[in-house]
Design a protein around this motif. Structure first.
Motif, short mmCIF file in Angstrom:
data_model
loop_
_atom_site.label_atom_id
_atom_site.label_comp_id
_atom_site.label_asym_id
_atom_site.label_seq_id
_atom_site.Cartn_x
_atom_site.Cartn_y
_atom_site.Cartn_z
N LEU A 90 11.59 8.56 8.52
CA LEU A 90 10.21 8.49 8.07
C LEU A 90 9.91 9.13 6.68
O LEU A 90 9.12 8.42 5.85
N ALA A 91 10.48 10.16 6.50
CA ALA A 91 10.08 11.03 5.20
C ALA A 91 10.85 10.20 4.23
O ALA A 91 10.40 10.12 3.10
N SER A 92 12.07 9.65 4.43
CA SER A 92 12.61 8.94 3.39
C SER A 92 12.06 7.78 2.90
O SER A 92 11.96 7.45 1.79
N ASP A 93 11.51 6.86 3.92
CA ASP A 93 10.76 5.60 3.77
C ASP A 93 9.28 6.05 2.95
O ASP A 93 9.03 5.19 1.99
N GLN A 94 8.99 7.11 3.40
CA GLN A 94 7.39 7.56 2.68
C GLN A 94 7.80 7.82 1.12
O GLN A 94 7.13 7.58 0.28
N THR A 95 9.10 8.66 0.90
CA THR A 95 9.24 8.81 -0.52
C THR A 95 9.77 7.41 -1.28
O THR A 95 9.13 7.49 -2.41
N VAL A 96 10.38 6.58 -0.53
CA VAL A 96 10.21 5.45 -1.35
C VAL A 96 9.10 4.59 -1.60
O VAL A 96 8.81 4.08 -2.88
N MET A 97 8.30 4.52 -0.62
CA MET A 97 7.25 4.00 -1.12
C MET A 97 6.05 4.72 -1.98
O MET A 97 5.45 4.15 -2.84
N TRP A 98 6.07 6.00 -1.84
CA TRP A 98 5.33 6.85 -2.87
C TRP A 98 5.84 6.37 -4.14
O TRP A 98 5.05 6.45 -5.33
N ASP A 99 7.29 6.40 -4.55
CA ASP A 99 7.78 6.13 -5.71
C ASP A 99 7.10 4.77 -6.37
O ASP A 99 6.73 4.55 -7.29
N ALA A 188 -0.20 7.79 6.39
CA ALA A 188 -0.57 7.45 8.03
C ALA A 188 -0.19 6.31 8.67
O ALA A 188 -0.51 6.09 9.81
N ALA A 189 0.67 5.39 7.67
CA ALA A 189 0.86 4.10 8.35
C ALA A 189 2.09 4.24 9.25
O ALA A 189 3.06 5.23 9.21
N GLU A 190 2.29 3.38 10.14
CA GLU A 190 3.36 3.49 11.28
C GLU A 190 4.83 3.25 10.61
O GLU A 190 5.74 3.91 10.87
N ASP A 191 4.83 2.37 9.82
CA ASP A 191 5.74 1.83 9.02
C ASP A 191 5.51 1.89 7.47
O ASP A 191 4.84 0.87 7.03
N PRO A 192 5.85 3.06 6.69
CA PRO A 192 5.38 2.98 5.33
C PRO A 192 6.20 1.94 4.49
O PRO A 192 5.37 1.50 3.45
N LEU A 193 7.10 1.37 4.69
CA LEU A 193 7.69 0.50 3.91
C LEU A 193 6.95 -1.12 4.12
O LEU A 193 7.38 -1.86 3.12
N LYS A 194 5.99 -0.98 5.12
CA LYS A 194 5.27 -2.40 5.41
C LYS A 194 3.76 -2.23 4.75
O LYS A 194 3.01 -3.08 4.76
N TYR A 195 3.83 -0.98 4.33
CA TYR A 195 2.21 -0.80 3.48
C TYR A 195 1.96 -1.58 2.40
O TYR A 195 2.70 -1.62 1.50
N ASN A 196 0.86 -2.26 2.29
CA ASN A 196 0.61 -3.00 1.08
C ASN A 196 -0.13 -2.39 0.02
O ASN A 196 -1.54 -2.08 0.25
N TYR A 197 0.24 -1.78 -0.95
CA TYR A 197 -0.53 -0.97 -1.82
C TYR A 197 -0.97 -1.89 -3.00
O TYR A 197 -1.62 -1.62 -3.92
N GLU A 198 -0.77 -3.25 -2.72
CA GLU A 198 -1.25 -4.15 -3.72
C GLU A 198 -2.54 -4.78 -3.38
O GLU A 198 -3.00 -5.84 -4.02
N THR A 199 -3.42 -4.43 -2.37
CA THR A 199 -4.24 -5.19 -1.83
C THR A 199 -5.40 -5.32 -2.97
O THR A 199 -5.48 -4.55 -3.56
N PRO A 200 -5.92 -6.85 -2.88
CA PRO A 200 -6.87 -7.15 -4.07
C PRO A 200 -8.02 -6.09 -3.83
O PRO A 200 -8.60 -6.01 -2.77
N GLY A 201 -8.40 -5.44 -4.78
CA GLY A 201 -9.75 -4.86 -4.86
C GLY A 201 -9.53 -3.30 -4.83
O GLY A 201 -10.49 -2.40 -4.98
N SER A 202 -8.31 -3.02 -4.28
CA SER A 202 -7.90 -1.57 -4.22
C SER A 202 -7.65 -0.85 -5.26
O SER A 202 -7.71 0.50 -5.24
N TRP A 203 -7.50 -1.51 -6.44
CA TRP A 203 -7.33 -0.81 -7.88
C TRP A 203 -8.33 -1.30 -8.78
O TRP A 203 -8.95 -2.30 -8.63
N PRO A 204 -8.48 -0.35 -9.68
CA PRO A 204 -9.51 -0.90 -10.91
C PRO A 204 -8.93 -1.97 -11.53
O PRO A 204 -7.60 -2.11 -11.68
#
Length: 221
Positions: A90-99, A188-204
C-alpha cells in the motif's frame, strides 16, 4: 506446460515427471486419451488464473474438475497476504501515485494563466522575465510587445505585468491546494493506483482546456 492427474490419488504431475514414472515405457510425443486411460491418468488443461482482490495473491493448487464438461483444469488458490506485506504494498502504491500527482501539478503550474482575454506563459523562463520586468517598475520600456500563448502580442505595461504575476501566484496556490486535495483523497482510497487525479474540474484550468460540461438538471414532470 503439460500436466497429468493420477486418478488413484489425485496427484498432478508434469509431463516430465509422468514419463519418468514409467522408465521402461515408450510414449509418443503427444499422449492420447487412450494411453492415459490405460495408465489411469487424465490430462490437466490450462485455465486462466482469477484476478485477486487487493491484499490477496493467487497460486496453483493442483487440479479441479470442470463441473460442466468434466475435464480436469488448473485449480487456483486465493490467499490473503500477511498484514506487513499489505502495508508495504500500500505504501509503495501510494508513493507511485503521489509522484504522478506531483508531475501533473508541476505540468499545470507551467500551463499558463488567463488575464483578461489573453493567456500568459507560466513556465520558469517566463516567470523569471516577469520578475525582471516587475523590478524595472516605471522604468520598464514602453515598446515591449509580449507574445501570449495564443500568439497575439500585447503591450506589456507595469500594471499588466503586475496583474499577470499576481494571477500566477494565485493560480499556483490553487493548483497546489488541488494537488494536496488529490493526495489526501488518494491516501484514503482503498486502491491508490486506481485513483483518478485527472477528474474534470478538480484542477484550475490551463491553456487549451475548456470547463467541464455540466449536464442540465432534469426535473420530474
Amino acid at each position: 506446460m503439460k500436466e497429468f492427474r493420477r486418478r488413484s490419488d489425485g496427484r498432478v504431475m508434469s509431463d516430465k515427471d509422468f514419463r519418468n514414472s514409467f522408465p521402461d515405457a515408450s510414449f509418443p510425443a503427444v499422449l492420447g486419451q487412450t494411453e492415459l486411460d490405460s495408465l489411469g491418468f487424465d490430462p490437466v488443461l490450462e485455465h486462466p488464473a482469477p484476478t485477486p482482490p487487493r491484499g490477496y495473491y493467487v497460486e496453483r493448487d493442483g487440479a479441479t474438475q470442470d463441473v460442466i464438461f468434466g475435464n480436469w483444469i488448473y485449480n487456483w488458490k486465493v490467499t490473503k497476504l500477511p498484514d506487513s506485506a499489505i502495508a508495504t504494498n500500500l505504501a509503495s502504491d501510494q508513493t507511485v501515485m503521489w509522484d504522478r500527482i506531483q508531475v501533473e501539478r508541476d505540468r499545470r503550474e507551467a500551463g499558463g494563466v488567463k488575464v483578461g482575454e489573453y493567456w500568459f506563459h507560466t513556465d520558469t523562463p517566463s516567470m523569471l522575465k516577469y520578475l525582471a520586468m516587475m523590478a524595472a517598475g516605471a522604468a520598464l520600456p514602453s515598446n515591449i510587445n509580449w507574445k501570449t500563448m495564443g500568439g497575439v502580442k500585447v503591450p506589456m505595461t507595469p500594471e499588466l505585468i503586475m496583474q499577470v504575476y499576481m494571477t500566477c501566484m494565485a493560480v499556483n496556490n490553487q493548483i497546489f491546494e488541488a494537488g494536496e486535495a488529490h493526495k489526501a483523497a488518494m491516501l484514503a482510497a482503498e486502491d491508490p493506483l486506481k485513483y483518478n487525479y485527472e477528474t474534470p474540474g478538480s484542477w484550475p484550468l490551463i491553456y487549451g482546456e475548456t470547463p467541464p460540461v455540466v449536464p442540465p438538471a432534469v426535473y420530474p414532470a
